[in-house]
Design an enzyme around this catalytic site. Structure first.
Site, PDB file in Angstrom:
ATOM      1  N   TYR A 181      29.835  11.091  12.852  1.00 56.33           N
ATOM      2  CA  TYR A 181      29.780  11.158  14.379  1.00 56.33           C
ATOM      3  C   TYR A 181      30.823  11.995  14.982  1.00 56.33           C
ATOM      4  O   TYR A 181      31.764  12.357  14.267  1.00 56.33           O
ATOM      5  CB  TYR A 181      30.453   9.579  14.787  1.00 56.33           C
ATOM      6  CG  TYR A 181      29.267   8.776  14.957  1.00 56.33           C
ATOM      7  CD1 TYR A 181      28.462   8.623  15.920  1.00 56.33           C
ATOM      8  CD2 TYR A 181      29.086   7.602  14.097  1.00 56.33           C
ATOM      9  CE1 TYR A 181      27.684   7.908  16.106  1.00 56.33           C
ATOM     10  CE2 TYR A 181      28.237   6.422  14.251  1.00 56.33           C
ATOM     11  CZ  TYR A 181      27.261   6.533  15.549  1.00 56.33           C
ATOM     12  OH  TYR A 181      26.374   5.916  15.586  1.00 56.33           O
ATOM     13  N   ASP A 211      37.886   5.415  10.205  1.00 55.39           N
ATOM     14  CA  ASP A 211      37.968   7.036  10.372  1.00 55.39           C
ATOM     15  C   ASP A 211      39.445   7.461  10.369  1.00 55.39           C
ATOM     16  O   ASP A 211      39.439   8.700  10.152  1.00 55.39           O
ATOM     17  CB  ASP A 211      37.212   7.453  11.740  1.00 55.39           C
ATOM     18  CG  ASP A 211      35.860   7.337  11.260  1.00 55.39           C
ATOM     19  OD1 ASP A 211      35.413   7.024  10.206  1.00 55.39           O
ATOM     20  OD2 ASP A 211      34.970   7.311  12.410  1.00 55.39           O
TER      21      ASP A 211
HETATM   22 CU   LIG Z   1      26.931   4.294  16.541  1.00 59.46          CU
END
Ligand SMILES: [Cu+2]
Length: 829
Positions: A469, A388
């Protein structure tokens, strides 16, 4: 978070991606509000030194951009690139000073701050195509002595560049759309939907997302999967559709790309025509579709179980903060802890020069990379992996929700970052606050007294939202000198299509959690650097083992010939190594000062331990990951000890995502078993250690991860706990609490050994209290004045909440560490 998509964008990403105030309380009966109090504190509190790690200011960034433009005129740099074939400055940011230069300024009297330099990533075409190329620019401010140099030293590949495999983002988007349109009859037949060129995010339409996979021979193979875009909550990562198309993208020329095989319900078809024939044939086996519905909604506004008519308890800060914050230098002081805060686009918040009660603890503490690695038997999940920092854990640390992400009374810091010639300003993206736990730091009940100390701690928090997320990242400081790094994850999981009539291996990789959705197992491994300087930079790592043994003691004779017992055995770690948390927590990993001892002659130390959350912090389950190659070797053990080197400032680089088999930083070559021996006359190593450690989870989502993964159980942490660092518990001098003297002046004996046989503690306390004989003696200040708190102390008013600056980053490939194309220019949006 919904992606920002353009109407003509079918493919929101190449690599996938994604989808994946502090007002203070006013004591109304006081002349001085706590806000005024706090602002006076802030106004008068100054860091002793400059924040030499601070992000470039807007004017510094502009100056650097202009300088590059002039000096690199031969590159024909454009401010509005239309494709990777145009050269442009992608990012500029601070090049953090070398520790060697910084420590002289920090710890010796006199030296001026180290030179300030910037780092730039330039999208630059070299002989064989587009690259991302790193340069260093300085010293700042720009003068005639400033220069631009290739930036090599942080990269152990010996390169300062990474080939950018994506030449034409718009063309790739169009390629995906054409592929989808070519099989629209099939998608209509099997899914009841088609791609909508005019309105790609049409909730009744389809999107196609690729999983890029750099293959060792160079180039790409892409598997694209169809998704539904999601309705009210944008849950597209819960809406895989189970039709996959393979794209041969090995050529750098997209005109040579072609669509190859299709995959559906466990069967590979050689091409679209073969797939079409099968669909229309008599024996074709369908599987139920994965349709959106209220099951993906993130909120339930309508249910009213008993109790929901009342809001829950909240924490308040009646008299203002007790930490001191120099906003300008981003310096915090709190009960002996002192540290500087800074940020970076790829990695978010880092802390520097962490001291406790004047002694050095860490030079640097910060995130390096956040990886999620999936497994599965379909072409998408089977090779899916995210790192990320490529999208930017700092860039994507959005505004915090006051009163929710952080207590209503928290202080907030803004973040600026500079990309493609513009400065992005993200307000309120870091919060700082004290919080008192619902459990005590210490208590003791004696026969005649009881003492209770509150556990109040300081948190520095940010939330990075990368695709599906949201990662809440905390740096937590405790009164005893402990530090904790804690990460919690929430958001939509990245689910796999569940072929419900297929008897093979879906349950091997996750659980069925809806009609046609599998929870898709994955590992989160999130890497941090802790450059520990425990009472100075000369340190040793030891494993202190708690071991069983059988021993004969002279005092045991003659009754007990041998006794089964246990003891401590110290194992020094003498070379760079990766360590795993020991079985049964049977070892302490201790960083000791090589020189400094406490009053008892014991080495001053800090213990590194898996902290609070769900189980021990993990490392990557997959051995020698096919997808990752050499790009994330730090994920293979729990903690690492390395020699400090100015040439190894980071364990990872965002551009590792582009070249996993030949990364610009290969951690395995950093952790290469060099000797850590120091002190002997024939060694030139100074004993300065760096620790890298991982937090995260083996995430096997279950039905309760729908709609979102929950933070209380997706939490993990590593703690750094003083171990003989002080002569006794240092929290005694700073903690707030009370001692109740229950009887007379004595306090001896244990609570169970009651002088009065019939009286339990509570009844005695009650009795003494009624008789006015209980003495309460407080340590630390008490709440001595009731105040009226405004409603905002409980619930900030967010009606009409608007952030003019809120900048939701494009999380497509275009918004990544290598996405350099100016959207408006490229797409006419
Ligand atoms: Cu996860």
């Amino acid at each position: 978070m919904e992606l920002r998509t353009r109407p003509w964008v079918l493919l929101s990403s190449l690599f996938v991606l994604l989808i994946v105030a502090g007002f203070l309380l006013f004591p109304l009966d006081s002349d001085q509000s706590s806000q005024e109090y706090a602002s006076k504190q802030t106004a008068t509190f100054k860091a002793t030194r400059h924040n030499i790690w601070a992000e470039l200011t807007e004017s510094e960034a502009a100056e650097v951009n202009d300088f590059i433009f002039e000096e690199f005129a031969h590159l024909n740099l454009t401010k509005h690139p239309k494709s990777a074939r145009d050269n442009s400055v992608f990012i500029v940011e601070t090049l953090k000073p070398n520790k060697t230069d910084a420590v002289a300024y920090l710890y010796d009297d006199g030296p001026s701050p180290p030179e300030r330099w910037a780092k730039a990533a330039i999208a630059q075409n070299l002989e064989d195509g587009p690259y991302m190329v790193y340069y260093m620019i300085g010293p700042l401010p720009i003068t005639k002595d400033s220069t631009i140099l290739p930036l090599y030293y942080p990269f152990n590949s010996g390169r300062n560049n990474v080939p950018n495999p994506i030449q034409d983002f718009a063309a790739i988007q169009d390629f995906a759309l054409v592929m989808a349109e070519d099989v629209s009859d099939i998608t209509q037949e099997l899914l009841g939907a088609t791609a909508n060129r005019e309105k790609p995010d049409d909730p009744h339409g389809l999107l196609a997302f690729p999983r890029g996979s750099r293959i060792e021979t160079g180039g790409f193979v892409l598997w694209m999967q169809f998704y539904r875009p999601g309705m009210s909550s944008g849950a597209r990562t819960l809406l895989p559709q189970g039709i996959y198309a393979k794209v041969n993208a090995t050529s750098s020329d997209i005109d040579e790309w072609s669509v190859g095989e299709f995959y559906y319900n466990g069967v590979v078809y050689a091409n679209a025509q073969e797939f079409r024939s099968a669909v229309n044939g008599p024996d074709f086996e369908r599987t139920p579709p994965n349709l959106d519905g209220s099951w993906t909604d993130t909120e339930d506004f309508d249910s009213h179980p008993p109790g929901r008519e009342l809001p829950p308890p909240v924490s308040v800060q009646p008299y203002g903060p007790r930490y001191k914050l120099d906003h300008k230098e981003r310096f915090v002081s709190w009960f002996g802890f002192e540290f500087y805060i800074t940020t970076a686009q790829a990695t978010g918040v880092s802390l520097y020069d962490i001291r406790f009660k004047g002694e050095r603890v860490m030079y640097e503490l910060g995130l390096q990379e956040a990886m999620a690695h999936y497994a599965g038997d379909d072409p998408m999940q089977g090779g899916l992996e995210f790192m990320d920092s490529f999208f930017g854990m700092g860039k994507n640390a959005f505004e915090l929700v006051p009163g929710y992400d952080c207590p209503a009374y928290a202080d907030y810091l803004d973040v600026e970052w500079h990309q493609a010639y513009s400065t992005h300003h993200t307000p309120n993206s870091i919060c700082v606050f004290e919080y008192t736990a619902d459990y005590l730091l210490s208590r003791h009940t004696a026969q005649y007294s009881v003492t209770a100390s509150r556990n109040t701690f300081l948190t520095v928090r940010s939330v990075s939202t990368v695709g599906n997320y949201d990662y809440t990242i905390d740096y937590i400081f405790y009164l005893d000198g402990s530090l904790e790094v804690k990460v919690r994850a929430s958001g939509f999981i990245f689910g796999a299509f569940y072929a419900a009539n297929n008897t093979k291996s879906e349950d091997e990789y996750g659980h069925r959690i809806h009609d046609a959705l599998s929870s898709s197992m994955h590992d989160h491994v999130i890497n941090f650097k802790a450059d520990m300087d425990v009472a100075g930079s000369r340190n040793d790592l030891v494993r202190l083992a708690i071991q069983p043994m059988t021993k004969s003691y002279e005092w045991d004779q003659p009754e007990q010939k041998k006794r089964n017992t246990m003891h401590l055995v110290e194992h020094p770690v003498t070379e760079e190594a990766g360590l795993d948390w020991p079985k049964n927590s049977g070892e302490f990993f201790l960083v000791y000062s090589s020189d400094e001892k406490n009053a008892w002659g014991e080495r001053k130390g800090y213990r590194i331990t898996s902290g609070t959350g769900m189980g021990s912090t993990p490392h990557l389950t997959i051995l020698n990951s096919t997808t990752l190659g050499d790009s994330a070797r730090w994920a293979e053990h729990d903690i690492w000890v390395l020699k400090h080197k100015d040439t190894e400032p980071r364990s990872a680089d965002p551009l590792n995502y582009f070249s996993p088999h030949d990364p610009i930083i290969n951690f395995a070559e950093m952790a290469d078993h060099e000797s850590l021996e120091h002190g002997a006359p024939d060694t030139d190593y100074d004993g300065d250690l760096v620790i890298y450690f991982n937090v995260g989870a083996h995430h096997v989502p279950h039905s309760g991860d729908i709609p979102n993964t929950l933070m209380h159980t997706s939490a993990s942490s590593v703690m750094f706990v003083p171990h003989n660092f002080n002569d006794r518990d240092p929290s005694r001098e700073s903690v707030q609490g009370v001692r109740l003297q229950l009887k007379g002046h004595k306090s001896g004996g244990f609570a169970g050994e009651l002088a009065e046989p019939n009286g339990d503690l509570r009844s005695r306390m009650d009795k003494r209290s009624k008789e006015g004989k209980t003495k309460a003696r407080y340590f630390g200040a008490t709440y001595d004045k009731s105040i009226k708190l405004p409603l905002e102390a409980f619930e900030p008013n967010m009606e009409g909440y608007v952030s003019k600056e809120h900048d939701v980053t494009d999380l497509s490939y275009n918004g990544s560490a290598a996405g350099v194309w100016h959207r408006e220019e490229a797409f006419g949006g």
